[in-house]
Design an enzyme around this catalytic site. Structure first.
Site, PDB file in Angstrom:
ATOM      1  NE  ARG A  94      20.456  -8.371 -17.208  1.00 12.58           N
ATOM      2  CZ  ARG A  94      21.344  -7.364 -17.206  1.00 12.58           C
ATOM      3  NH1 ARG A  94      22.117  -7.181 -16.168  1.00 12.58           N
ATOM      4  NH2 ARG A  94      21.441  -6.561 -18.237  1.00 12.58           N
ATOM      5  CE1 TYR A  95      19.530 -12.670 -12.550  1.00 14.97           C
ATOM      6  CE2 TYR A  95      19.191 -10.355 -12.062  1.00 14.97           C
ATOM      7  CZ  TYR A  95      20.050 -11.435 -12.222  1.00 14.97           C
ATOM      8  OH  TYR A  95      21.386 -11.264 -12.082  1.00 14.97           O
ATOM      9  NE  ARG A  98      15.863 -11.635  -8.846  1.00 12.64           N
ATOM     10  CZ  ARG A  98      15.887 -12.828  -9.397  1.00 12.64           C
ATOM     11  NH1 ARG A  98      14.776 -13.454  -9.724  1.00 12.64           N
ATOM     12  NH2 ARG A  98      17.039 -13.428  -9.638  1.00 12.64           N
ATOM     13  CB  CYS A 107      24.838   8.947  -5.063  1.00  9.75           C
ATOM     14  SG  CYS A 107      24.324   7.670  -6.218  1.00  9.75           S
ATOM     15  CB  CYS A 111      31.203   4.884  -5.310  1.00  6.78           C
ATOM     16  SG  CYS A 111      29.980   4.990  -3.990  1.00  6.78           S
ATOM     17  CB  CYS A 114      29.473   4.163  -9.608  1.00  8.70           C
ATOM     18  SG  CYS A 114      27.701   3.940  -9.833  1.00  8.70           S
ATOM     19  NE  ARG A 116      22.236   0.341 -12.245  1.00 12.55           N
ATOM     20  CZ  ARG A 116      21.909  -0.128 -11.067  1.00 12.55           C
ATOM     21  NH1 ARG A 116      21.793   0.688 -10.051  1.00 12.55           N
ATOM     22  NH2 ARG A 116      21.659  -1.397 -10.904  1.00 12.55           N
ATOM     23  CG  ASP A 274      29.988  -4.778 -12.374  1.00 18.32           C
ATOM     24  OD1 ASP A 274      30.032  -6.020 -12.324  1.00 18.32           O
ATOM     25  OD2 ASP A 274      29.063  -4.104 -11.873  1.00 18.32           O
ATOM     26  CG  ASP A 311      25.805  -8.399 -12.059  1.00 17.89           C
ATOM     27  OD1 ASP A 311      25.154  -9.241 -12.708  1.00 17.89           O
ATOM     28  OD2 ASP A 311      25.296  -7.417 -11.480  1.00 17.89           O
ATOM     29  CE  LYS A 318      23.043  -9.287  -8.281  1.00 10.16           C
ATOM     30  NZ  LYS A 318      21.809  -9.187  -9.076  1.00 10.16           N
TER      31      LYS A 318
HETATM   32  S1  SF4 Z   1      27.893   2.806  -6.111  1.00  8.60           S
HETATM   33 FE1  SF4 Z   1      27.077   4.275  -7.647  1.00  8.60          FE
HETATM   34  S2  SF4 Z   1      24.868   4.258  -7.290  1.00  8.60           S
HETATM   35 FE2  SF4 Z   1      25.810   3.364  -5.456  1.00  8.60          FE
HETATM   36  S3  SF4 Z   1      26.085   5.084  -4.023  1.00  8.60           S
HETATM   37 FE3  SF4 Z   1      27.986   4.866  -5.168  1.00  8.60          FE
HETATM   38  S4  SF4 Z   1      27.782   6.271  -6.893  1.00  8.60           S
HETATM   39 FE4  SF4 Z   1      25.732   5.952  -6.086  1.00  8.60          FE
END
Ligand code: SF4
Length: 390
Positions: A94-95, A98, A107, A111, A114, A116, A274, A311, A318
């Protein structure tokens, strides 16, 4: 099997029944939570479990699914449009200089907010046999000097696989720095083994972007793991997500930033959460974020003040947000307020300079304090004015 893999497998909680057993059937409404558990993956490691002191506390909210996640009306599955900027599998470019390199689909703990979540937890979403096209892409683009390894969590890979990735990236001459984005320092501090620390030293500069959202995550075990990384020469930064019911509070954020610095971690970003599908209940207002930044800047060490960013939805990258300190900019002077709300005037250079001059934050004779509430001493000439925001 390594000890950290054993802890992850044997000692983590992954089902509603295990959760109820741990916290008590009397306080957990199993029937109410069932639809959420039927739809979403959960895993909470022992380190994260230790941080939960009560049902519904900030730690609980980060990891235990709720039926609110089933509400996807206001969110977007790929809220940052990362898939649109993916020239080859596992790479987001995207940038300019990088790339994001997704290397692991899993993971330690999951979370609830998240970004993603569309990829995380499903091994088929980030195929581990597709690294080669990513290496070829990076090799063919000499402008790429910075690789951000992410996922999921890269630290869920074995040392052997991580070393394979680091070796291949280091073999590309234009790759200058490698960053590992990981939350294991909080979720699974046992993963930061002496063997990993020994291995990573060979591939410096390797940075680690950690992720902490609440001061309670910085337990003694976690601080020790951070120390091992710092001793191994890994510079540590932290990304924090502003989350309703977790850290949308000035006192909590200040304590978090100060304790991170003490643990040798430089706070790097506070993100607005997000607009991800199923995560609406975690979002708070931008004004709350600005209030937090205003309460940090000037009131504690500058090192403890991260960038506050959104973001951009849809893939704009960002964008930093700052409370309004500047009141007016003319060719002659800048009028602004400091962290205490006092107004000051900074004189512009007398000799015109072509580009915006860079002001030092050292004491300058050109900065003239004025009393709060009074207008600047000199009337502003009716000359070309620049918009404060422009
Ligand atoms: S925010 Fe998403 S990618 Fe990061 S540790 Fe938590 S579940 Fe995993």
């Amino acid at each position: 099997m390594s000890e950290w893999q054993r802890i992850l497998k044997d000692d983590s909680i992954a089902t509603l029944e295990q959760l109820a057993e741990r916290f008590g059937h009397d306080v957990i409404d199993v029937e109410a939570l069932k639809p959420a558990f039927d739809n979403f993956q959960m895993r909470i490691t022992p380190a994260a479990l230790e941080q939960i002191t009560a049902v519904g506390d900030p730690m609980w909210n980060q990891y235990v699914p709720t039926v609110q996640e089933l509400d996807v009306h206001d969110g977007i599955i790929d809220s940052l449009d990362e898939d649109a900027d993916s020239p080859v599998p596992n790479i987001t470019h995207r940038y300019p200089d990088r790339v994001l390199f997704l290397v692991s689909p899993v993971c330690a703990s999951y979370c609830r907010f998240c970004t993603r979540r569309r990829k995380v937890g499903d091994p088929e979403k980030i195929p581990l046999n597709q690294y080669d096209s990513a290496f070829a892409y990076i090799r063919a683009h000499p402008e790429i000097r910075d690789i951000i390894m992410s996922g999921g969590d890269p630290m869920m890979l074995s040392d052997r696989r991580l070393e394979y990735l680091l070796q291949n990236l280091r073999a590309i001459p234009h790759v200058e720095i490698i960053r590992i984005g990981s939350r294991v320092t909080s979720h699974l501090p046992e993963r930061i083994t002496p063997e990993f620390c020994e291995m990573v030293r060979k591939y410096h500069p390797v940075y680690m972007n950690t992720h902490f959202n609440h001061p309670r995550e910085l337990t003694p075990k976690v601080v020790e793991a951070l120390g091992r990384l710092a001793d191994a020469g890994v510079p540590l930064g932290c990304q924090t997500v502003l989350l309703r019911g977790v850290n949308d509070d000035v006192g909590v954020m200040k304590e978090l930033m100060q304790r991170l610095l003490k643990a040798r971690v430089r706070p790097y970003y506070i993100y607005m959460a997000d607009q991800v599908a199923g995560g609406e209940h975690f979002r708070t207002t931008v004004q709350k974020g600005l209030e937090i930044v205003r309460a940090l800047r000037g009131w504690t060490s500058g090192l403890a003040v991260p960038h506050f960013v959104i973001d951009s939805p849809g893939g704009g990258g960002k964008v930093p947000l700052l409370p309004e300190y500047v009141e007016e900019i003319t060719d002659d002077e800048v009028v602004f307020r400091n962290y205490e709300g006092k107004r000051f005037v900074y004189k512009q250079p007398r000799i015109p300079v072509p580009a915006a001059a860079c002001a030092s934050d050292a004491d300058s004779p050109d900065i003239v304090p004025i009393e709060v509430g009074k207008t600047p001493r000199r009337k502003q000439p009716a000359r070309r004015r620049k918009s404060v925001n422009g």
